[in-house]
Design a protein around this motif. Structure first.
Motif, short mmCIF file in Angstrom:
data_model
loop_
_atom_site.label_atom_id
_atom_site.label_comp_id
_atom_site.label_asym_id
_atom_site.label_seq_id
_atom_site.Cartn_x
_atom_site.Cartn_y
_atom_site.Cartn_z
N PRO A 6 0.82 -1.21 0.00
CA PRO A 6 0.00 0.00 0.00
C PRO A 6 0.86 1.26 0.00
O PRO A 6 1.98 1.27 0.51
N ARG A 7 0.31 2.32 -0.55
CA ARG A 7 1.07 3.56 -0.68
C ARG A 7 1.47 4.15 0.67
O ARG A 7 2.54 4.75 0.78
N ARG A 8 0.64 3.97 1.68
CA ARG A 8 0.98 4.54 2.99
C ARG A 8 2.25 3.90 3.53
O ARG A 8 3.05 4.57 4.21
N ARG A 9 2.45 2.61 3.27
CA ARG A 9 3.68 1.96 3.73
C ARG A 9 4.88 2.43 2.92
O ARG A 9 5.98 2.62 3.46
N LEU A 10 4.70 2.61 1.62
CA LEU A 10 5.80 3.11 0.79
C LEU A 10 6.17 4.53 1.20
O LEU A 10 7.36 4.87 1.29
N LEU A 11 5.17 5.36 1.49
CA LEU A 11 5.46 6.72 1.95
C LEU A 11 6.12 6.69 3.32
O LEU A 11 7.05 7.46 3.58
N GLU A 142 7.91 -4.50 -6.72
CA GLU A 142 7.58 -3.77 -5.49
C GLU A 142 8.81 -3.09 -4.90
O GLU A 142 8.71 -1.99 -4.36
N ARG A 145 9.17 0.01 -6.85
CA ARG A 145 8.22 1.03 -6.40
C ARG A 145 8.71 1.71 -5.13
O ARG A 145 8.64 2.94 -4.98
N TRP A 149 9.53 5.83 -4.53
CA TRP A 149 9.04 6.67 -3.44
C TRP A 149 10.21 7.25 -2.66
O TRP A 149 10.20 8.42 -2.26
#
Length: 450
Positions: A6-11, A142, A145, A149
């Motif tokens: 999920p994007r929140r984890r990448l951020l 992944e 990705r 980020w």
């Protein structure tokens, strides 16, 4: 198949790079100028102040990498070292720019000691932080990705360094007071980003092993990974080029373009463009190949750096900023692809040795990167010393008049020297491609047998 992250984890992971970008860029951008033109330290001594603490880091980073692997085997996480670095670095960073006594000799000693301690704290964060992408997912897409980020956040940090830090110092009148304010404010921002990154990455399960390795054993295990060392060599040459440019920017802005405040404008042009260009480079790298895009961006980066020489010599601010935008586009690829390839060569090595040790590899990588970034200001300081640059006296705020030799030296140091270093990295990138392909051919029969 592992689910998409999920994007929140990448951020959450990437935001730590805001802090690493600030610390990587601010000393290289401002500390040499602070020492020579604010505190009156000679260029030769100021260069030593910048290089010696980072030379220590070159020795320390592999030790931290091995320690990070041992912590991960014991706890399944790398959080303790991350937090130790994140909590101590902001105080030490602020102290670098808060020299309490009006004496060039004391200023050099104070800044050198504080920078040495700050570099040590940074190593405690940076090494385990760079090790995490190899463990963030089993899927290369992944991991790619995650690196995208991270690079966007890294460029935000460098933007703070190049855009906000000089502007903060200038807003408080420059000089010692302005730099002290900058150190306190920027240090606080840096610490907040790094603590957030450390806490937000606790979900990443570290899987080194099967047993802890000491430093010597870890280095012996890493020694046979020839693609890794080709990548390290190329990235180090490029980082050295960036370090020279960072150190030279305030001098070019002040003595060639006539306004120190253009330091911020140049970095906004470069880094702001870089952040926007990252998604485009991801698409291009998937379509045409990582190394092909990497080599192309490096060559254009070198050509743009060389093209700056006549423009800056003529004092043409507009064209200089326009070329800086092109440099930013290429810089995005250099950062993104080098960092994306690192976890892949670490993963590939597990099949060769049977031992996962991402901390050891990132300790070596960050040691080389840190040493190269630190050597950049030292190289630029040497150019200043050799071309008879005159440091500013403590009792005046006006830049010292410079001989033609110094003006020519600082211009060439900012443009032609980085261009040459970037071109020197190209053969290493081509060697990496050849060695990585050979490694894959060797590993494929083993995977079929398994």
């Amino acid at each position: 198949m592992t689910a998409a992250l999920p994007r929140r984890r990448l951020l959450g992971y990437g935001i730590g790079s805001v802090g690493t970008g600030i610390f990587s860029a601010v000393p290289g951008l401002l500390l040499l100028y602070y020492l020579t033109d604010v505190l009156g330290v000679s260029a030769a001594i100021a260069g030593a102040v910048l290089v010696i603490p980072k030379a220590w880091d070159v020795l320390l980073n592999p030790v931290v990498g091995a320690a990070s692997d041992r912590e991960a085997i014991r706890t399944g996480r790398r959080t303790r070292l991350l937090l130790a670095g994140a909590l101590t670095l902001p105080v030490l960073f602020a102290a670098i720019f808060a020299v309490p006594v009006d004496s060039p000799g004391f200023a050099a000693a104070w800044a050198g000691i504080m920078f040495l301690l700050a570099a040590s704290a940074f190593a405690c964060f940076q090494v385990p932080y760079v090790a995490l992408p190899a463990e963030i997912s089993d899927r290369p897409a992944e991991r790619s990705r995650a690196m995208a980020w991270r690079v966007v956040c890294l460029t935000v940090g460098i933007l703070v360094a190049g855009g906000v830090a000089p502007a903060l110092s200038d807003s408080a009148g420059g000089g010692r007071a302005g730099h002290a304010l900058m150190g306190a404010v920027v240090g606080t921002l840096m610490g907040a980003a790094m603590v957030c990154g450390a806490l937000s990455s606790r979900w990443i399960a570290s899987r080194p092993g099967p047993r802890p390795l000491g430093l010597a054993a870890a280095l012996r295990a890493a020694r046979g990974n020839r693609p890794f060392f080709a990548l390290v060599g190329a990235a180090s040459a490029q980082t050295l080029a960036l370090g020279v440019m960072l150190a030279g920017a305030p001098y070019v802005a002040t003595y060639r373009l006539g306004d120190y405040r253009l330091t911020s404008a140049m970095f906004v042009c470069m880094v702001g463009t870089s952040a926007v260009a990252v998604p485009a480079w991801r698409v291009l790298a998937r379509r045409y190949g990582d190394v092909r895009c990497y080599v192309g961006a490096t060559v254009v980066f070198a050509a743009a750096s060389a093209a700056l020489h006549p423009v800056i010599t003529a004092g043409a601010t507009g064209p200089a900023l326009a070329i800086t935008v092109l440099i930013g586009i290429c810089y995005a690829a250099v950062q993104l692809i080098s960092l994306a390839l690192l976890p892949e060569v670490v993963h590939a090595d597990t099949g060769r040795t049977g031992h996962a040790q991402s901390g050891a590899f990132t300790g070596i990588f960050t040691a080389a990167e840190t040493g190269a970034l630190a050597l950049g200001p030292g190289v630029f300081a040497a150019i200043l010393a050799l071309t008879s640059f005159h440091s500013t006296d403590l009792d005046t705020d006006a830049p010292a008049p410079q001989p033609d030799s110094a003006l020519a030296g600082l211009t060439a140091g900012f443009t032609l020297v980085p261009a040459l270093l970037l071109l020197l990295s190209v053969p290493l990138l081509l060697a990496y491609r050849r060695l990585a392909a050979a490694h894959r051919r060797t590993e494929e029969p083993r995977s079929h047998v398994a």
